[in-house]
Design a protein around this motif. Sequence first.
Motif, PDB file in Angstrom:
ATOM      1  N   MET A   1      21.491  42.982  51.773  1.00  0.00           N
ATOM      2  CA  MET A   1      22.413  44.713  52.678  1.00  0.00           C
ATOM      3  C   MET A   1      21.584  45.475  52.069  1.00  0.00           C
ATOM      4  SD  MET A   1      26.368  46.145  52.188  1.00  0.00           S
ATOM      5  CE  MET A   1      26.835  45.387  53.878  1.00  0.00           C
ATOM      6  N   THR A   2      21.148  46.708  51.931  1.00  0.00           N
ATOM      7  CA  THR A   2      20.690  47.976  51.523  1.00  0.00           C
ATOM      8  C   THR A   2      21.166  48.715  50.835  1.00  0.00           C
ATOM      9  OG1 THR A   2      18.652  48.266  51.812  1.00  0.00           O
ATOM     10  CG2 THR A   2      19.609  50.013  50.904  1.00  0.00           C
ATOM     11  N   PRO A   3      22.287  49.526  49.727  1.00  0.00           N
ATOM     12  CA  PRO A   3      23.255  50.469  49.055  1.00  0.00           C
ATOM     13  C   PRO A   3      23.028  51.333  49.897  1.00  0.00           C
ATOM     14  CG  PRO A   3      22.220  48.921  46.843  1.00  0.00           C
ATOM     15  CD  PRO A   3      21.821  48.742  48.345  1.00  0.00           C
ATOM     16  N   SER A   4      24.256  51.448  50.131  1.00  0.00           N
ATOM     17  CA  SER A   4      23.980  53.388  50.878  1.00  0.00           C
ATOM     18  C   SER A   4      26.448  53.307  50.316  1.00  0.00           C
ATOM     19  CB  SER A   4      24.623  53.246  52.219  1.00  0.00           C
ATOM     20  OG  SER A   4      25.585  52.358  52.988  1.00  0.00           O
ATOM     21  N   LYS A   5      25.793  55.210  50.832  1.00  0.00           N
ATOM     22  CA  LYS A   5      27.410  55.509  50.052  1.00  0.00           C
ATOM     23  C   LYS A   5      28.310  56.407  50.437  1.00  0.00           C
ATOM     24  CE  LYS A   5      24.782  58.773  47.495  1.00  0.00           C
ATOM     25  NZ  LYS A   5      24.818  60.830  46.792  1.00  0.00           N
ATOM     26  N   ALA A   6      28.403  54.962  52.070  1.00  0.00           N
ATOM     27  CA  ALA A   6      28.952  55.332  53.000  1.00  0.00           C
ATOM     28  C   ALA A   6      29.880  53.558  53.285  1.00  0.00           C
ATOM     29  CB  ALA A   6      28.179  55.484  54.694  1.00  0.00           C
ATOM     30  N   GLN A   7      29.180  53.322  52.341  1.00  0.00           N
ATOM     31  CA  GLN A   7      29.667  51.643  53.041  1.00  0.00           C
ATOM     32  C   GLN A   7      29.717  51.192  51.009  1.00  0.00           C
ATOM     33  OE1 GLN A   7      27.449  48.770  54.609  1.00  0.00           O
ATOM     34  NE2 GLN A   7      29.487  47.732  55.877  1.00  0.00           N
ATOM     35  N   PRO A   8      30.442  50.327  50.823  1.00  0.00           N
ATOM     36  CA  PRO A   8      30.540  50.230  49.732  1.00  0.00           C
ATOM     37  C   PRO A   8      29.971  49.002  49.212  1.00  0.00           C
ATOM     38  CG  PRO A   8      32.829  50.143  50.407  1.00  0.00           C
ATOM     39  CD  PRO A   8      31.888  50.598  51.419  1.00  0.00           C
ATOM     40  N   LEU A   9      29.337  48.606  47.794  1.00  0.00           N
ATOM     41  CA  LEU A   9      28.819  47.111  47.337  1.00  0.00           C
ATOM     42  C   LEU A   9      29.927  46.159  47.065  1.00  0.00           C
ATOM     43  CD1 LEU A   9      25.784  46.126  46.448  1.00  0.00           C
ATOM     44  CD2 LEU A   9      26.138  46.880  44.424  1.00  0.00           C
ATOM     45  N   ILE A  10      29.683  45.477  47.612  1.00  0.00           N
ATOM     46  CA  ILE A  10      30.620  44.492  47.422  1.00  0.00           C
ATOM     47  C   ILE A  10      30.247  42.910  45.988  1.00  0.00           C
ATOM     48  CG2 ILE A  10      32.677  42.545  48.465  1.00  0.00           C
ATOM     49  CD1 ILE A  10      32.602  44.158  51.000  1.00  0.00           C
ATOM     50  N   VAL A  11      30.305  42.993  45.422  1.00  0.00           N
ATOM     51  CA  VAL A  11      29.855  41.986  44.433  1.00  0.00           C
ATOM     52  C   VAL A  11      31.199  40.963  44.569  1.00  0.00           C
ATOM     53  CG1 VAL A  11      29.261  41.703  42.211  1.00  0.00           C
ATOM     54  CG2 VAL A  11      28.556  43.611  43.093  1.00  0.00           C
ATOM     55  N   THR A  12      30.616  39.194  44.894  1.00  0.00           N
ATOM     56  CA  THR A  12      32.171  38.380  45.338  1.00  0.00           C
ATOM     57  C   THR A  12      31.750  37.523  43.850  1.00  0.00           C
ATOM     58  OG1 THR A  12      31.860  39.037  47.717  1.00  0.00           O
ATOM     59  CG2 THR A  12      32.844  36.638  46.531  1.00  0.00           C
ATOM     60  N   LEU A  13      32.634  37.317  42.520  1.00  0.00           N
ATOM     61  CA  LEU A  13      32.455  36.268  42.258  1.00  0.00           C
ATOM     62  C   LEU A  13      32.891  35.375  41.533  1.00  0.00           C
ATOM     63  CD1 LEU A  13      32.491  39.132  39.352  1.00  0.00           C
ATOM     64  CD2 LEU A  13      30.793  37.885  39.988  1.00  0.00           C
ATOM     65  N   SER A  14      33.158  33.917  41.546  1.00  0.00           N
ATOM     66  CA  SER A  14      33.958  32.465  41.474  1.00  0.00           C
ATOM     67  C   SER A  14      33.090  31.909  40.978  1.00  0.00           C
ATOM     68  CB  SER A  14      33.162  32.486  43.134  1.00  0.00           C
ATOM     69  OG  SER A  14      31.820  31.351  42.860  1.00  0.00           O
ATOM     70  N   GLY A  15      34.100  30.939  40.209  1.00  0.00           N
ATOM     71  CA  GLY A  15      34.497  30.164  39.546  1.00  0.00           C
ATOM     72  C   GLY A  15      34.935  31.019  37.740  1.00  0.00           C
ATOM     73  N   GLU A  16      34.130  30.056  36.702  1.00  0.00           N
ATOM     74  CA  GLU A  16      35.124  30.476  35.025  1.00  0.00           C
ATOM     75  C   GLU A  16      34.274  30.872  34.053  1.00  0.00           C
ATOM     76  OE1 GLU A  16      36.106  27.274  33.448  1.00  0.00           O
ATOM     77  OE2 GLU A  16      37.964  26.432  34.749  1.00  0.00           O
ATOM     78  N   PHE A  17      34.525  32.656  34.534  1.00  0.00           N
ATOM     79  CA  PHE A  17      33.878  33.431  33.182  1.00  0.00           C
ATOM     80  C   PHE A  17      34.220  33.361  32.210  1.00  0.00           C
ATOM     81  CE2 PHE A  17      33.032  34.896  37.340  1.00  0.00           C
ATOM     82  CZ  PHE A  17      31.621  34.718  38.139  1.00  0.00           C
ATOM     83  N   ASP A  18      33.559  32.686  30.825  1.00  0.00           N
ATOM     84  CA  ASP A  18      33.500  32.815  29.564  1.00  0.00           C
ATOM     85  C   ASP A  18      32.811  33.033  28.544  1.00  0.00           C
ATOM     86  OD1 ASP A  18      32.360  30.787  29.690  1.00  0.00           O
ATOM     87  OD2 ASP A  18      33.739  29.301  29.429  1.00  0.00           O
ATOM     88  N   ILE A  19      32.572  32.996  27.137  1.00  0.00           N
ATOM     89  CA  ILE A  19      31.433  33.334  26.671  1.00  0.00           C
ATOM     90  C   ILE A  19      29.515  32.624  26.610  1.00  0.00           C
ATOM     91  CG2 ILE A  19      32.461  31.818  24.537  1.00  0.00           C
ATOM     92  CD1 ILE A  19      31.444  34.592  23.464  1.00  0.00           C
ATOM     93  N   GLN A  20      30.806  31.406  26.757  1.00  0.00           N
ATOM     94  CA  GLN A  20      28.995  31.027  27.951  1.00  0.00           C
ATOM     95  C   GLN A  20      28.260  31.337  28.798  1.00  0.00           C
ATOM     96  OE1 GLN A  20      31.036  26.597  28.105  1.00  0.00           O
ATOM     97  NE2 GLN A  20      30.699  26.477  26.069  1.00  0.00           N
TER      98      GLN A  20
END
Length: 106
Positions: A1-20
């Motif tokens: 999807m190309t970013p546009s000012k009219a439509q927000p960018l959705i960043v979907t994350l999943s799992g665990e996020f730690d220092i590793q």
Amino acid sequence: MTPSKAQPLIVTLSGEFDIQNRDALRESLSPALDHPHVVVDLSDVTYLDSSALAAFIAMRGTRREKGFSAVHFVITSPHLRKLFEVTQFDQLWPIFDSAAEAAEAF
């Protein structure tokens, strides 16, 4: 999807996020640095440590320098919501129950 000012960018994350895997998190967040309206969906995230929280703060600083609006977070986990409350991150970013609600709020 190309970013546009009219439509927000959705960043979907999943799992665990730690220092590793902090570099993977930063890479996942990198598109958010150059888009005016961003939703970060943490619905499928089960764990965040302080390195993940630091990545969110760094993202906030870069976006502010560029004049972009605050990221909207989607958090459905009571544990993660509590983390955002205790750290007062809920004072820095709006938190929503769904990506659709977060996107509509821009």
